[in-house]
Design an enzyme around this catalytic site. Sequence first.
Site, PDB file in Angstrom:
ATOM      1  CE  LYS A   1     -22.303  17.548 -17.351  1.00  0.00           C
ATOM      2  NZ  LYS A   1     -23.278  18.287 -18.172  1.00  0.00           N
TER       3      LYS A   1
ATOM      4  CG  ASP B   1     -32.427  24.205 -23.274  1.00  0.00           C
ATOM      5  OD1 ASP B   1     -31.193  24.463 -23.315  1.00  0.00           O
ATOM      6  OD2 ASP B   1     -33.216  24.000 -22.456  1.00  0.00           O
TER       7      ASP B   1
ATOM      8  CG  ASP C   1     -26.450  14.697 -20.765  1.00  0.00           C
ATOM      9  OD1 ASP C   1     -24.990  14.591 -20.687  1.00  0.00           O
ATOM     10  OD2 ASP C   1     -27.026  15.711 -20.174  1.00  0.00           O
TER      11      ASP C   1
HETATM   12  O1  RIB Z   1     -25.814  18.000 -19.474  1.00  0.00           O
HETATM   13  C1  RIB Z   1     -26.850  18.688 -19.048  1.00  0.00           C
HETATM   14  C2  RIB Z   1     -26.850  18.448 -17.591  1.00  0.00           C
HETATM   15  O2  RIB Z   1     -25.652  18.948 -16.786  1.00  0.00           O
HETATM   16  C3  RIB Z   1     -28.032  19.074 -16.824  1.00  0.00           C
HETATM   17  O3  RIB Z   1     -29.282  18.362 -16.770  1.00  0.00           O
HETATM   18  C4  RIB Z   1     -27.219  19.481 -15.392  1.00  0.00           C
HETATM   19  O4  RIB Z   1     -28.191  19.010 -14.392  1.00  0.00           O
HETATM   20  C5  RIB Z   1     -26.061  19.153 -15.436  1.00  0.00           C
HETATM   21  O5  RIB Z   1     -25.906  17.866 -14.802  1.00  0.00           O
END
Ligand code: RIB
Length: 294
Positions: free
Chosen positions: A42, A231, A237
Amino acid sequence: MSTPRIVVVGSINMDLTTSVSRFPAPGETLLGTAFATAAGGKGSNQAIAAAKAGGDVSFVGAVGDDDGFGTQLRETLQDAGVDTALLRSVDGPSGVAAITVSADAENNIIVVPGANSSVTSLSEVDLDAIAHADVLLCQLEIPLDTVTTAARHARANGTTVILNPSPVQDLPGALIESVDILIVNQTESEQLAAVTGRVRYLVTTLGAGGADLRSGEETIHADSPAVTPVDTTGAGDAFTGAFAVEWVQGQDRALQFAATAGSLATTVRGASVSSPTRAAIEKVLNRQLDSDTV
Ligand code: RIB
């Protein structure tokens, strides 16, 4: 206007992603349809999203000295324009995330923190970077005490603190008191209901439904542009990184800008590569989408 300076103190993982037609039941073996290895975490995803949205971004965290993963993770940040001078390399494995993505674009994620667990303290250089940033951006995939230290230091130095409390856990009072903007999804909002009223700004992401921003008695809403998702991993994020940059630029448009970024991220597979550039976000915003599909 000067470029927003963002410091991310957070996690970085190698994402091991399997695509399936549907999620397996407990004890069931299922044949997958694809497998991919790509940078995630994240913290790293949000750093990359902020850099692509136009921020001047530094990342504080740790990778392992494992062959391949640590180097690849560092290079992915650098390729996106994120400053990795404060990214440590420590003994042992990097963080990994086992991710399953279903045909309807939903995901399950299991994170094994690895090197992320070693981020138990911040150096004078880390603290100096936080003090001189516009925004400190944190999540909860590194030790909670470190997040609290970073947030308190930011607050003491006038740096805006944005916390995305994921994976969700109870937040200590010293942390919540230092947060300016809390960005949660609906599940996190329910689990943190006892403390969400204590932050000045509460942003709640609503998936395809857009996002709300509550400040005092006022709540504003931004719709997400309609897309065909493949996806949803990392969409939150992408939202958070874009929001951090746009908030510094001028608060008015930040929610709509971030909702657009999050939506666009769902149209690309992978967590960090899926965050859109500022140009891509602007293009959709300028098209004045209503119910059109991107
Ligand atoms: O928010 C998605 C992320 O959550 C992924 O990239 C994984 O690594 C986890 O941290």
